[in-house]
Write an enzyme that holds these catalytic residues in place. Structure first.
Site, PDB file in Angstrom:
ATOM      1  CG  HIS A 105      -2.038  -1.002   1.133  1.00 30.38           C
ATOM      2  ND1 HIS A 105      -2.441  -1.576  -0.037  1.00 30.38           N
ATOM      3  CD2 HIS A 105      -2.837  -1.533   2.097  1.00 30.38           C
ATOM      4  CE1 HIS A 105      -3.428  -2.414   0.181  1.00 30.38           C
ATOM      5  NE2 HIS A 105      -3.716  -2.408   1.470  1.00 30.38           N
ATOM      6  CG  HIS A 179      -7.986  -0.132   1.804  1.00 33.51           C
ATOM      7  ND1 HIS A 179      -8.771  -0.804   2.710  1.00 33.51           N
ATOM      8  CD2 HIS A 179      -6.939  -0.952   1.573  1.00 33.51           C
ATOM      9  CE1 HIS A 179      -8.219  -1.954   3.015  1.00 33.51           C
ATOM     10  NE2 HIS A 179      -7.107  -2.082   2.342  1.00 33.51           N
ATOM     11  CD  GLU A 311      -8.121  -3.427  -0.679  1.00 33.59           C
ATOM     12  OE1 GLU A 311      -6.918  -3.262  -0.912  1.00 33.59           O
ATOM     13  OE2 GLU A 311      -8.547  -4.194   0.198  1.00 33.59           O
TER      14      GLU A 311
HETATM   15  C1  G6D Z   1      -4.346  -6.745   5.747  1.00 35.71           C
HETATM   16  O1  G6D Z   1      -3.797  -8.372   4.066  1.00 35.71           O
HETATM   17  C2  G6D Z   1      -4.685  -7.300   4.388  1.00 35.71           C
HETATM   18  C3  G6D Z   1      -4.587  -6.239   3.333  1.00 35.71           C
HETATM   19  O2  G6D Z   1      -5.019  -6.752   2.083  1.00 35.71           O
HETATM   20  C4  G6D Z   1      -5.454  -5.050   3.740  1.00 35.71           C
HETATM   21  O3  G6D Z   1      -5.383  -4.063   2.746  1.00 35.71           O
HETATM   22  C5  G6D Z   1      -4.961  -4.518   5.078  1.00 35.71           C
HETATM   23  O4  G6D Z   1      -5.049  -5.536   6.054  1.00 35.71           O
HETATM   24  C6  G6D Z   1      -5.813  -3.342   5.546  1.00 35.71           C
HETATM   25  O5  G6D Z   1      -2.984  -6.514   5.817  1.00 35.71           O
END
Ligand code: G6D
Length: 346
Positions: A105, A179, A311
Site C-alpha cells: 500500500h 480502500h 479495492e
Molecule cells: C491486511 O492483508 C490485508 C490487506 O489486504 C489489507 O489491505 C490490510 O489488512 C488493511 O494486511
C-alpha cells in the site's frame, strides 16, 4: 446539490478539512483532504433511514495512523509488492517492507498519509473534489516525479465516481485504489456475513503465506471464491480451503472477465445495494480479517468480518514477477482509471 467543509484537525502544520456533499436525493458523502479519505457515504435503507455504509473512526486523529487504511486513496501502488523489490529498465528498486517481507500500500508513508491539494467542484447535477498530489522522484523508493489527480464526483443518479489520472517523467510503478470498508446494514448494525456479493470473475489469484500473490491464477468455479452468481459472503468463507486459511478469509485479487469490471453488493435486510463498475482489471476483496482496535463513530470497536473492501486495481506484483507491467507507468504516458459506485435501494 449542497457542499460544506469543516476543519477537523491539523497534520504536520496543515489543516485537515472534511468536505461534505449532498445530492438532491439526500445521499451524503464526506471526504478528507488527508489521504483522500472517504469518511461517510450516507444512503437510505428501504424505509428511508439514512445511515453510513462505510467504516469511519470516532476520533478523527485515528486517520493519521490508520493502519487499516479506512476510506483511503492508496498509492503509489496498492497491495503487496512481493519481496519489496522489483526491476524497472534493468535497475532494481527496493521498497519499505511494511508488510515484511513485502512492501504494501505504497510503503511506510503512502498516499493515504498525505495532504492533497483540493479544488471543490459543484454544479446543478454534480459536486465533488479534485485532489492533487505531487510525488517526488524517489518518494518511498519509487522512480519518477509523478503528478496525481484524483476526482470524486457525486451526481444526482446516486453515483459516486472516482477518476484517477497520473503521469511520470520516468518509467515507474503506479497502481492506485480506494480502500473503503463497506457495510450496507448501515452504521455497522450487522456484520457482512449475510450481505450478498457478485463479482464477474472466473479466476482469482493465489496468495502465499506472506499474503503476496504468487502469479498463479485459480478458477473460482465451484469453490468458496465463486461469486459469479450473487452469494452470501458468509456462506463459504469458513470452508476448509488453503487460500481462505492463508488469508484468514478473502484477501485476494479477483480477475474480471472483461474490461468492464463489475461487483454487486446487496443487503436484503436493509434493502441497500451498491454496484461498482471499473476499468481496472481486478479487485482485491478483503473481508476485515484483521479488525483494527480504534473506535468507530458508533462507539463500537471494529468487528471481524465487520465490513468488506472492494479495492479495484490492477493485480499487485507477484513473487514470480507477474503483473509488473500492469503496475508500470511509462515515462510521459497517462494513467487513467475510473471506478463508479452506484448506490441504490431494493
Ligand atoms: C491486511 O492483508 C490485508 C490487506 O489486504 C489489507 O489491505 C490490510 O489488512 C488493511 O494486511
Amino acid at each position: 446539490m449542497e457542499a460544506t467543509k469543516i476543519i477537523i484537525g491539523n497534520y504536520k502544520n496543515k489543516d485537515v478539512i472534511e468536505y461534505n456533499m449532498k445530492n438532491d436525493n439526500g445521499i451524503k458523502v464526506s471526504i478528507l483532504n488527508f489521504g483522500g479519505i472517504i469518511t461517510r457515504i450516507m444512503t437510505p435503507d428501504r424505509n428511508g433511514n439514512l445511515e453510513n455504509i462505510v467504516l469511519a473512526y470516532k476520533n478523527k486523529e485515528d486517520y493519521f495512523t490508520n493502519s487499516a487504511y479506512y476510506g483511503a486513496l492508496i498509492g503509489r501502488t496498492a497491495g503487496r509488492i512481493a519481496g519489496s523489490r522489483t526491476i524497472i529498465n534493468r535497475k532494481e528498486y527496493e521498497f519499505y517492507p511494511n508488510y515484511n517481507p513485502n512492501s504494501g500500500h505504497g510503503g511506510k508513508e503512502g498516499f493515504d498519509k498525505k495532504i492533497w491539494e483540493v479544488k471543490e467542484i459543484i454544479s446543478n447535477n454534480e459536486c465533488g473534489l479534485e485532489l492533487k498530489y505531487y510525488s517526488e522522484d524517489g518518494e518511498e523508493g519509487y522512480p519518477g516525479n509523478v503528478e496525481v489527480k484524483a476526482k470524486y464526483i457525486l451526481n444526482n443518479n446516486n453515483e459516486l465516481k472516482l477518476i484517477i489520472e497520473a503521469n511520470s517523467d520516468k518509467d515507474t510503478l503506479f497502481n492506485m485504489t480506494n480502500h473503503s470498508y463497506f457495510n450496507l446494514s448501515g452504521d455497522y448494525k450487522r456484520d457482512i456475513s449475510e450481505s450478498e456479493l457478485m463479482i464477474n470473475a472466473d479466476e482469482y489469484l493465489e496468495i502465499d503465506k506472506t499474503g503476496a500473490i504468487t502469479g498463479k491464477s485459480i478458477s473460482c468455479k465451484s469453490t468458496a471464491f465463486d461469486f459469479r452468481e450473487k452469494k452470501e459472503i458468509g456462506r463459504d468463507i469458513n470452508d476448509s480451503d488453503k487460500q481462505l486459511e492463508l488469508g484468514n478469509g478473502y484477501d485476494h485479487p479477483f480477475i474480471f472477465n472483461d474490461e468492464k469490471g463489475c461487483i454487486v453488493l446487496e443487503d436484503r435486510e436493509s434493502g441497500r445495494g451498491l454496484k461498482v463498475e471499473t476499468n481496472n482489471s481486478s479487485v482485491v476483496i478483503y473481508t476485515t480479517n484483521y479488525p483494527g482496535n480504534k473506535q468507530l463513530t458508533t462507539g463500537e470497536m471494529p468487528k471481524f468480518r465487520g465490513a468488506i473492501c472492494l479495492e479495484t486495481q490492477e493485480p499487485p506484483i507477484a513473487s514470480n514477477g507477474m503483473f509488473t507491467m500492469d503496475s508500470t507507468l511509462k515515462k510521459d504516458k497517462k494513467y487513467s482509471k475510473e471506478t463508479k459506485y452506484k448506490l441504490y435501494t431494493v
